[in-house]
Design a protein around this motif. Structure first.
Motif, PDB file in Angstrom:
ATOM      1  N   ARG A  79       0.809  -1.226   0.000  1.00  0.00           N
ATOM      2  CA  ARG A  79       0.000   0.000   0.000  1.00  0.00           C
ATOM      3  C   ARG A  79       0.839   1.272   0.000  1.00  0.00           C
ATOM      4  O   ARG A  79       0.310   2.365  -0.223  1.00  0.00           O
ATOM      5  N   LEU A  80       2.135   1.152   0.273  1.00  0.00           N
ATOM      6  CA  LEU A  80       2.981   2.335   0.405  1.00  0.00           C
ATOM      7  C   LEU A  80       3.912   2.514  -0.786  1.00  0.00           C
ATOM      8  O   LEU A  80       4.359   1.542  -1.407  1.00  0.00           O
ATOM      9  N   SER A  81       4.210   3.766  -1.081  1.00  0.00           N
ATOM     10  CA  SER A  81       5.274   4.057  -2.036  1.00  0.00           C
ATOM     11  C   SER A  81       6.609   3.762  -1.350  1.00  0.00           C
ATOM     12  O   SER A  81       6.676   3.654  -0.112  1.00  0.00           O
ATOM     13  N   LEU A  82       7.660   3.673  -2.142  1.00  0.00           N
ATOM     14  CA  LEU A  82       8.978   3.416  -1.564  1.00  0.00           C
ATOM     15  C   LEU A  82       9.386   4.546  -0.631  1.00  0.00           C
ATOM     16  O   LEU A  82       9.908   4.308   0.460  1.00  0.00           O
ATOM     17  N   ALA A  83       9.150   5.784  -1.053  1.00  0.00           N
ATOM     18  CA  ALA A  83       9.532   6.929  -0.228  1.00  0.00           C
ATOM     19  C   ALA A  83       8.829   6.893   1.124  1.00  0.00           C
ATOM     20  O   ALA A  83       9.456   7.107   2.174  1.00  0.00           O
ATOM     21  N   HIS A  85       7.514   4.271   2.608  1.00  0.00           N
ATOM     22  CA  HIS A  85       7.976   3.112   3.390  1.00  0.00           C
ATOM     23  C   HIS A  85       9.320   3.389   4.046  1.00  0.00           C
ATOM     24  O   HIS A  85       9.499   3.122   5.244  1.00  0.00           O
ATOM     25  N   LEU A  86      10.271   3.915   3.270  1.00  0.00           N
ATOM     26  CA  LEU A  86      11.602   4.165   3.826  1.00  0.00           C
ATOM     27  C   LEU A  86      11.544   5.168   4.966  1.00  0.00           C
ATOM     28  O   LEU A  86      12.245   5.016   5.983  1.00  0.00           O
ATOM     29  N   ALA A  87      10.703   6.193   4.814  1.00  0.00           N
ATOM     30  CA  ALA A  87      10.565   7.197   5.872  1.00  0.00           C
ATOM     31  C   ALA A  87      10.019   6.584   7.150  1.00  0.00           C
ATOM     32  O   ALA A  87      10.466   6.910   8.261  1.00  0.00           O
ATOM     33  N   ALA A  88       9.056   5.664   7.012  1.00  0.00           N
ATOM     34  CA  ALA A  88       8.476   5.007   8.185  1.00  0.00           C
ATOM     35  C   ALA A  88       9.428   3.967   8.759  1.00  0.00           C
ATOM     36  O   ALA A  88       9.521   3.794   9.983  1.00  0.00           O
ATOM     37  N   ASP A  89      10.151   3.291   7.887  1.00  0.00           N
ATOM     38  CA  ASP A  89      11.001   2.182   8.328  1.00  0.00           C
ATOM     39  C   ASP A  89      12.177   2.655   9.168  1.00  0.00           C
ATOM     40  O   ASP A  89      12.610   1.954  10.084  1.00  0.00           O
ATOM     41  N   ILE A  90      12.708   3.846   8.865  1.00  0.00           N
ATOM     42  CA  ILE A  90      13.844   4.325   9.653  1.00  0.00           C
ATOM     43  C   ILE A  90      13.412   4.718  11.061  1.00  0.00           C
ATOM     44  O   ILE A  90      14.249   4.799  11.962  1.00  0.00           O
ATOM     45  N   VAL A  91      12.112   4.936  11.242  1.00  0.00           N
ATOM     46  CA  VAL A  91      11.594   5.268  12.573  1.00  0.00           C
ATOM     47  C   VAL A  91      11.375   4.000  13.393  1.00  0.00           C
ATOM     48  O   VAL A  91      11.676   3.954  14.589  1.00  0.00           O
ATOM     49  N   THR A  92      10.868   2.959  12.743  1.00  0.00           N
ATOM     50  CA  THR A  92      10.577   1.709  13.454  1.00  0.00           C
ATOM     51  C   THR A  92      11.794   0.797  13.568  1.00  0.00           C
ATOM     52  O   THR A  92      11.808  -0.119  14.388  1.00  0.00           O
ATOM     53  N   HIS A  93      12.814   1.031  12.752  1.00  0.00           N
ATOM     54  CA  HIS A  93      14.036   0.216  12.802  1.00  0.00           C
ATOM     55  C   HIS A  93      15.235   1.151  12.940  1.00  0.00           C
ATOM     56  O   HIS A  93      16.011   1.348  12.002  1.00  0.00           O
ATOM     57  N   VAL A  94      15.353   1.728  14.109  1.00  0.00           N
ATOM     58  CA  VAL A  94      16.415   2.700  14.379  1.00  0.00           C
ATOM     59  C   VAL A  94      17.764   1.986  14.483  1.00  0.00           C
ATOM     60  O   VAL A  94      17.871   0.918  15.104  1.00  0.00           O
ATOM     61  N   LEU A  95      18.789   2.567  13.871  1.00  0.00           N
ATOM     62  CA  LEU A  95      20.114   1.969  13.931  1.00  0.00           C
ATOM     63  C   LEU A  95      20.710   2.099  15.327  1.00  0.00           C
ATOM     64  O   LEU A  95      20.555   3.121  15.984  1.00  0.00           O
ATOM     65  N   THR A  96      21.393   1.053  15.758  1.00  0.00           N
ATOM     66  CA  THR A  96      22.119   1.097  17.019  1.00  0.00           C
ATOM     67  C   THR A  96      23.411   1.893  16.805  1.00  0.00           C
ATOM     68  O   THR A  96      23.833   2.119  15.662  1.00  0.00           O
ATOM     69  N   PRO A  97      24.065   2.330  17.888  1.00  0.00           N
ATOM     70  CA  PRO A  97      25.349   3.037  17.730  1.00  0.00           C
ATOM     71  C   PRO A  97      26.374   2.222  16.942  1.00  0.00           C
ATOM     72  O   PRO A  97      27.117   2.784  16.130  1.00  0.00           O
TER      73      PRO A  97
END
Length: 207
Positions: A79-83, A85-97
């Motif tokens: 249901r999502l465009s790539l843009a 999805h990527l914007a949402a995904d970086i919020v739900t899958h935050v990088l560790t240090p």
């Protein structure tokens, strides 16, 4: 056996981190297999058991970065465009240090590949693995079989687009000192993939 493989995988990653740091600090010619082994606290024999050459030591760290992006695309809802999805995904899958540090190391290595053919080979091998990881995503979104020529061409195009953005952003940040935000990078990836696939990928999947 799986536990043993996991320990070996983690050991290879730690070696890779040391190798990437040494290559960046000393250059490839100024870094030996013995240097990498000493930094990792391992015997040189163990290094050669894990890797075919000193330059190939960068592959686990580069693959870690590539695998994160492939995993993100596998989470891409129809249901999502790539843009979006990527914007949402970086919020739900935050990088560790540690992941952030690994990304910086990967960017440094990317800037070195234009003048270091052996590093370039390792870099491209990781992107070949990335291309194979893209095939199921492309097949699913185009509703085609993974063996279809269109799917394979799109997967190759997506990989090429990601590589170009990776190299350009890495050079801008590491070499030129330009500030490139995560949002800027994701926007570039979205644009590159849309253009590389002639618009086949990037938008939502029609129900």
């Amino acid at each position: 056996m799986s536990e043993i493989r996991e320990k070996q995988s983690q050991a290879r990653l730690e070696v890779s981190r040391h190798a990437c740091r040494l290559f960046w600090e000393r250059g490839v010619a100024g870094t030996s297999g013995d240097d990498i082994a000493a930094a990792a606290g391992l015997s040189t024999r163990t290094i050669w058991r894990y890797f075919r050459s000193k330059e190939s030591c960068v592959e686990p760290l580069l693959a870690r970065s590539a695998d994160r992006f492939v995993a993100s695309l596998h989470r891409w809802p129809h249901r999502l465009s790539l843009a979006d999805h990527l914007a949402a995904d970086i919020v739900t899958h935050v990088l560790t240090p540690q992941e952030v540090a690994d990304e910086i190391s990967a960017m440094r290595i990317a800037t070195m590949t234009s003048s270091e053919p052996a590093l370039r080979t390792a870099y491209l091998m990781v992107h070949d693995r990335m291309e194979r990881g893209f095939i199921p995503v492309v097949a699913d979104r185009l509703n085609m079989k993974g063996t279809d020529l269109t799917v394979r061409l799109c997967a190759a195009a997506v990989t090429g687009a990601f590589r170009v953005v990776d190299e350009d952003v890495s050079r801008a940040v590491i070499v030129d000192g330009v500030t490139v935000t995560q949002q800027d990078t994701l926007a570039l990836i979205d644009r590159a993939i849309r253009e590389a696939t002639n618009g086949r990928l990037g938008g939502p999947v029609a129900p």
